[in-house]
Design a protein around this motif. Sequence first.
Motif, short mmCIF file in Angstrom:
data_model
loop_
_atom_site.label_atom_id
_atom_site.label_comp_id
_atom_site.label_asym_id
_atom_site.label_seq_id
_atom_site.Cartn_x
_atom_site.Cartn_y
_atom_site.Cartn_z
N MET A 1 52.97 48.43 27.66
CA MET A 1 51.49 48.10 29.16
C MET A 1 51.96 48.87 29.67
N SER A 2 51.13 49.94 30.00
CA SER A 2 51.52 51.04 30.65
C SER A 2 51.47 50.37 32.41
N ALA A 3 52.04 51.72 33.04
CA ALA A 3 52.24 51.24 34.25
C ALA A 3 51.18 51.50 35.11
N ASP A 4 50.12 51.78 34.30
CA ASP A 4 48.66 52.04 35.35
C ASP A 4 48.03 50.93 35.50
N LEU A 5 48.02 50.67 33.99
CA LEU A 5 47.64 49.43 33.30
C LEU A 5 48.00 47.48 34.44
N THR A 6 48.99 47.79 34.55
CA THR A 6 50.33 46.70 35.37
C THR A 6 50.04 46.98 36.69
N LEU A 7 50.05 47.99 37.18
CA LEU A 7 49.37 48.07 39.27
C LEU A 7 47.77 47.96 39.07
N GLN A 8 47.32 48.37 38.14
CA GLN A 8 46.00 47.50 38.36
C GLN A 8 45.61 46.04 38.01
N ARG A 9 46.14 45.42 37.35
CA ARG A 9 46.53 43.99 37.38
C ARG A 9 46.60 43.29 38.17
N HIS A 10 48.01 44.30 38.89
CA HIS A 10 48.60 43.43 39.98
C HIS A 10 47.72 43.28 41.08
N VAL A 11 47.40 44.43 41.72
CA VAL A 11 46.29 44.66 42.48
C VAL A 11 45.01 44.16 42.49
N GLY A 12 44.65 43.96 40.83
CA GLY A 12 43.47 43.12 41.10
C GLY A 12 43.82 42.00 41.48
N SER A 13 45.14 40.95 41.23
CA SER A 13 45.32 39.32 41.08
C SER A 13 45.63 39.76 42.81
N LEU A 14 46.16 40.00 43.40
CA LEU A 14 46.02 40.40 44.84
C LEU A 14 44.72 40.28 45.13
N TYR A 15 43.85 40.68 45.50
CA TYR A 15 42.29 41.34 45.25
C TYR A 15 41.42 39.66 45.54
N ARG A 16 41.70 39.03 44.25
CA ARG A 16 41.08 37.89 44.00
C ARG A 16 42.22 36.60 44.21
N GLU A 17 43.23 36.81 45.06
CA GLU A 17 44.01 35.39 45.82
C GLU A 17 43.55 36.08 47.64
N HIS A 18 43.80 37.17 48.05
CA HIS A 18 43.29 37.31 49.17
C HIS A 18 42.74 38.50 49.95
N HIS A 19 41.75 38.72 49.32
CA HIS A 19 40.34 39.66 49.44
C HIS A 19 39.63 39.48 50.67
N GLY A 20 39.30 38.11 50.07
CA GLY A 20 39.05 37.21 51.31
C GLY A 20 38.92 36.31 52.56
N TRP A 21 40.21 36.60 52.60
CA TRP A 21 41.52 35.73 53.71
C TRP A 21 41.68 37.79 54.94
N LEU A 22 42.19 38.71 54.36
CA LEU A 22 42.00 39.81 54.37
C LEU A 22 40.54 40.52 55.26
N GLN A 23 39.45 40.42 54.49
CA GLN A 23 38.44 40.28 55.55
C GLN A 23 37.90 39.59 56.18
N SER A 24 38.17 38.38 56.36
CA SER A 24 38.26 37.29 57.39
C SER A 24 39.17 37.98 59.32
N TRP A 25 40.65 38.32 58.40
CA TRP A 25 41.18 38.80 59.57
C TRP A 25 41.00 39.82 59.96
N LEU A 26 40.70 41.06 59.72
CA LEU A 26 39.92 41.79 59.56
C LEU A 26 38.44 42.22 60.57
N ARG A 27 37.63 40.69 59.86
CA ARG A 27 36.82 40.17 60.87
C ARG A 27 36.97 39.95 62.49
N GLN A 28 37.95 38.80 62.24
CA GLN A 28 38.29 38.45 63.69
C GLN A 28 39.00 39.65 64.68
#
Length: 167
Positions: A1-28
């Motif tokens: 698997m290419s490094a770019d694909l690995t990166l995209q999957r890792h960031v995608g996973s972080l996005y799914r797990e933490h996007h809502g929390w981060l957006q709420s944190w920023l909104r505060q």
Amino acid sequence: MSADLTLQRHVGSLYREHHGWLQSWLRQRLGCANEAADLAHDTFERLLARRETATWAEPKAYLATIARGLVIDLYRRRDVERAFLDALATIPEHHHPSPERRAELLQTLQAVDAMLDGLPAAVREAFLLSQLEGQSYREIAERLRVTERTVANYMARAMGHCLALVA
């Protein structure tokens, strides 16, 4: 698997797990849902641009650190824009630039501000007094209460810093 694909999957996973929390944190912190959504998005874009594939022990802390920097950048851009508009208000309206030229000038000022970020305040101020206000080294030295030699050193440091960023 290419490094770019690995990166995209890792960031995608972080996005799914933490996007809502981060957006709420920023909104505060920002008090605005739209700005929070924009900066949350920009945080994940920044992760992709860094091209780091490492996993982080504390992903929320890492995301918050990136987002905090983006919030600081937002406030700095606003400060530059406010100063620009204040300066514009001091000249007769018939001398105001067109909206397009105004946008260009503001973008240029924000780029200069970003380039000078990280320099000590005195170095940044000496550079701006010289380049924007046309003050001589003697005038800058008097204003900053330093020697002309110190002003020359400040200018060399600021110019070197800017050239390094451009290169």
